[in-house]
Write a protein that holds these residues in place. Structure first.
Motif, short mmCIF file in Angstrom:
data_model
loop_
_atom_site.label_atom_id
_atom_site.label_comp_id
_atom_site.label_asym_id
_atom_site.label_seq_id
_atom_site.Cartn_x
_atom_site.Cartn_y
_atom_site.Cartn_z
N ALA A 145 -1.02 13.07 9.75
CA ALA A 145 0.05 13.15 8.75
C ALA A 145 0.39 11.75 8.26
CB ALA A 145 1.27 13.83 9.35
N LEU A 146 -0.40 11.25 7.34
CA LEU A 146 -0.30 9.86 6.88
C LEU A 146 0.35 9.71 5.51
CD1 LEU A 146 -3.83 8.62 8.05
CD2 LEU A 146 -1.64 8.38 9.24
N ALA A 147 0.92 10.79 4.98
CA ALA A 147 1.51 10.72 3.63
C ALA A 147 2.55 9.62 3.48
CB ALA A 147 2.12 12.08 3.27
N PRO A 148 3.39 9.32 4.49
CA PRO A 148 4.37 8.25 4.29
C PRO A 148 3.77 6.88 3.98
CG PRO A 148 4.96 9.58 6.19
CD PRO A 148 3.59 9.99 5.78
N PHE A 149 2.49 6.70 4.29
CA PHE A 149 1.86 5.40 4.11
C PHE A 149 0.95 5.34 2.87
CE2 PHE A 149 2.14 6.64 8.62
CZ PHE A 149 3.24 5.86 8.95
N ALA A 150 1.02 6.38 2.05
CA ALA A 150 0.11 6.47 0.90
C ALA A 150 0.27 5.29 -0.05
CB ALA A 150 0.34 7.78 0.16
N SER A 151 1.50 4.84 -0.27
CA SER A 151 1.72 3.77 -1.24
C SER A 151 1.15 2.43 -0.78
CB SER A 151 3.22 3.61 -1.52
OG SER A 151 3.90 3.24 -0.34
N LEU A 152 0.81 2.31 0.51
CA LEU A 152 0.19 1.08 1.00
C LEU A 152 -1.30 1.02 0.67
CD1 LEU A 152 1.90 0.88 4.52
CD2 LEU A 152 2.54 -0.34 2.44
N ARG A 153 -1.84 2.14 0.26
CA ARG A 153 -3.25 2.24 -0.17
C ARG A 153 -4.20 1.71 0.91
NH1 ARG A 153 -3.31 3.75 -5.36
NH2 ARG A 153 -1.44 3.35 -6.64
N LEU A 154 -4.11 2.31 2.08
CA LEU A 154 -4.91 1.86 3.22
C LEU A 154 -5.96 2.87 3.66
CD1 LEU A 154 -1.99 0.43 5.41
CD2 LEU A 154 -3.62 -0.89 4.04
N ARG A 155 -5.90 4.07 3.11
CA ARG A 155 -6.82 5.11 3.60
C ARG A 155 -8.26 4.80 3.25
NH1 ARG A 155 -4.67 11.26 3.70
NH2 ARG A 155 -2.46 10.86 4.05
N GLY A 156 -9.13 5.11 4.22
CA GLY A 156 -10.55 4.92 4.01
C GLY A 156 -11.30 6.21 4.25
N THR A 157 -12.39 6.13 5.01
CA THR A 157 -13.23 7.29 5.27
C THR A 157 -12.49 8.34 6.08
OG1 THR A 157 -14.13 6.24 7.25
CG2 THR A 157 -15.32 5.91 5.20
N ARG A 158 -12.78 9.61 5.79
CA ARG A 158 -12.25 10.76 6.51
C ARG A 158 -10.72 10.80 6.47
NH1 ARG A 158 -15.07 10.99 12.29
NH2 ARG A 158 -14.01 13.02 12.29
N GLY A 159 -10.14 10.15 5.45
CA GLY A 159 -8.69 10.20 5.29
C GLY A 159 -7.93 9.36 6.28
N ARG A 160 -8.61 8.53 7.03
CA ARG A 160 -7.96 7.71 8.04
C ARG A 160 -7.67 6.31 7.51
NH1 ARG A 160 -11.89 8.97 13.25
NH2 ARG A 160 -11.37 11.18 13.49
N ILE A 161 -6.82 5.61 8.24
CA ILE A 161 -6.54 4.20 7.97
C ILE A 161 -7.34 3.38 8.98
CG2 ILE A 161 -4.76 2.40 8.02
CD1 ILE A 161 -2.74 4.55 7.18
N ALA A 162 -8.14 2.45 8.49
CA ALA A 162 -8.93 1.62 9.41
C ALA A 162 -7.99 0.81 10.29
CB ALA A 162 -9.84 0.69 8.61
N GLY A 185 8.45 7.38 2.23
CA GLY A 185 7.41 6.42 1.87
C GLY A 185 7.66 5.07 2.52
N VAL A 186 6.57 4.32 2.72
CA VAL A 186 6.64 2.96 3.24
C VAL A 186 6.02 2.04 2.20
CG1 VAL A 186 5.91 1.40 5.09
CG2 VAL A 186 6.47 3.80 5.62
N HIS A 187 6.73 0.95 1.88
CA HIS A 187 6.30 0.04 0.81
C HIS A 187 6.37 -1.41 1.28
CE1 HIS A 187 6.91 3.48 -1.97
NE2 HIS A 187 7.95 3.73 -1.19
N ARG A 188 5.49 -2.22 0.74
CA ARG A 188 5.58 -3.65 1.01
C ARG A 188 6.81 -4.21 0.30
NH1 ARG A 188 0.08 -2.54 0.31
NH2 ARG A 188 -1.18 -3.01 2.16
N ASP A 189 7.50 -5.10 0.98
CA ASP A 189 8.74 -5.66 0.45
C ASP A 189 8.86 -7.10 0.92
OD1 ASP A 189 11.20 -6.03 -0.68
OD2 ASP A 189 12.30 -4.81 0.77
N GLY A 190 8.22 -8.01 0.19
CA GLY A 190 8.22 -9.41 0.59
C GLY A 190 7.52 -9.60 1.91
N SER A 191 8.20 -10.20 2.86
CA SER A 191 7.59 -10.45 4.16
C SER A 191 7.72 -9.26 5.10
CB SER A 191 8.25 -11.67 4.81
OG SER A 191 9.64 -11.43 5.01
#
Length: 352
Positions: A288-305, A103-109
């Protein structure tokens, strides 16, 4: 113990290596985390007869041409694996093998990258996880009732997998045509089905023209001009030699897509049936975008804008190699170089 670097690249296939090349040229500290235990990315898992649809010199990553194999204008997967292995060594790219990102998470800066061998913190992350690990299977009625064997492109290796069987191959793209040709040449009892009649590109068109078409389309869209249609306007199937030979010999005769699977085969809308011991789904992949799920960036068609390669809502994340939405022809060897360069430059600006 948390490890730190300026940039974490997730994925050590062709896109991750292209990113590493440009980061290295800019002197940016980085690490490439790869779940695979050996070099070569997805190419080490393809079917035996796979051929690229571009000559070697048009299938190269930035900085080094792929060597031409005598008598073989279109490289096979083994040649690509050898090339990527050499590329990684030549540029001394910092690949950490056997490291699975959870997973990838926001961590300060910065961003925190959790892995099965401990966390990393970075000021930017490049996602280069590709699509091979997310095969797509369509929701066809009866698929769960079918009693035969179902394979996806990722599981097929050679005609010996289905010797003596009646096989249905589903898909009208390059993988569907190549696998259907592979089985047809081996004398397998084959039924090839496609959503629409197969659209072969002219025999003299290969990946060079496809890259140019994708680039021209992106340029037209960026400049507000009429959509050229890109690669889709030319056709769906590159007539590499094995496909061309099977087609010209009358071995590739596609039928329309069936409406459902039965326990023992497939059935069309008019009630016609075909018995099948195995169905091979050449129906594509999803990112394969599962590592970025916690960033809550997915939009239409399961993609990240994205804006170019940068995630529109997270400036510290760039995406490479997932398809035209992350750069023209960016899922190809030759196509990923330019967006990888752009991502590295943007990250250099961010770090500055």
């Amino acid at each position: 113990m948390t490890q730190r670097t300026d940039v974490v690249v997730i994925g050590g296939g062709q896109s991750g290596l292209a990113a590493g090349y440009h980061l290295r040229r800019l002197g940016i500290e980085h690490v490439i985390l790869d779940a695979e235990t050996a070099p070569g990315g997805a190419w080490q898992h393809t079917w035996d007869s796979l051929r690229l649809f571009s000559p070697a010199q048009y299938s190269s990553l930035p900085g080094r041409l792929m060597p031409v194999q005598q008598g073989e204008p279109y490289p096979d997967a083994a040649q690509v694996v050898d090339y990527l292995t050499d590329y990684e060594k030549r540029y001394e790219l910092p690949v950490r093998r056997g490291t699975r990102v959870e997973g990838v998470h926001r961590d300060g800066s910065g961003l925190r990258v959790e892995t099965d061998s401990g966390p990393w913190t970075a000021r930017a992350v490049i996602g280069a996880t590709g699509t091979w690990t997310r095969p797509f299977l369509p929701a066809v009625p009866g698929r769960r009732d079918y009693r035969g064997r179902q394979l996806h492109t990722v599981q097929y290796r050679s005609p010996s997998d289905v010797t003596g069987q009646r096989v249905v191959v589903v898909g009208g793209g390059n993988s569907g045509a190549q696998i259907a040709a592979d089985l047809a040449h081996a004398g397998i009892d084959l039924t090839w089905v496609t959503q629409r009649p197969p659209r072969y590109l002219a025999d003299d068109i290969d990946g060079r023209a496809l890259f140019d078409a994708a680039t021209a389309r992106r340029r037209a869209l960026d400049e507000g001009r009429i959509d050229t249609g890109g690669v889709a306007s030319l056709g769906d199937i590159v007539a590499v030699p094995p496909v061309r030979a099977a087609r010209d010999a009358g071995l590739l005769n596609a039928r329309p897509m069936f409406t459902r699977l039965t326990p023992t085969g497939v059935e069309w809308a008019d009630g016609t049936r075909a018995e099948a011991d195995s169905v091979i789904w050449c129906t594509g992949f999803r990112p394969a975008l599962a590592p970025f799920a916690s960033l809550r960036l997915r939009g239409t068609r399961g993609r990240i804008a994205v804006d170019g390669t940068r995630a529109a809502d997270e400036s510290r994340l760039h995406l490479l190699g997932y398809g035209n939405w992350t750069g023209p022809a960016s899922a190809t060897l030759i196509g990923v170089g330019r967006p990888a360069r752009d991502a590295a430059r943007a990250i250099a600006g961010l770090l500055a």
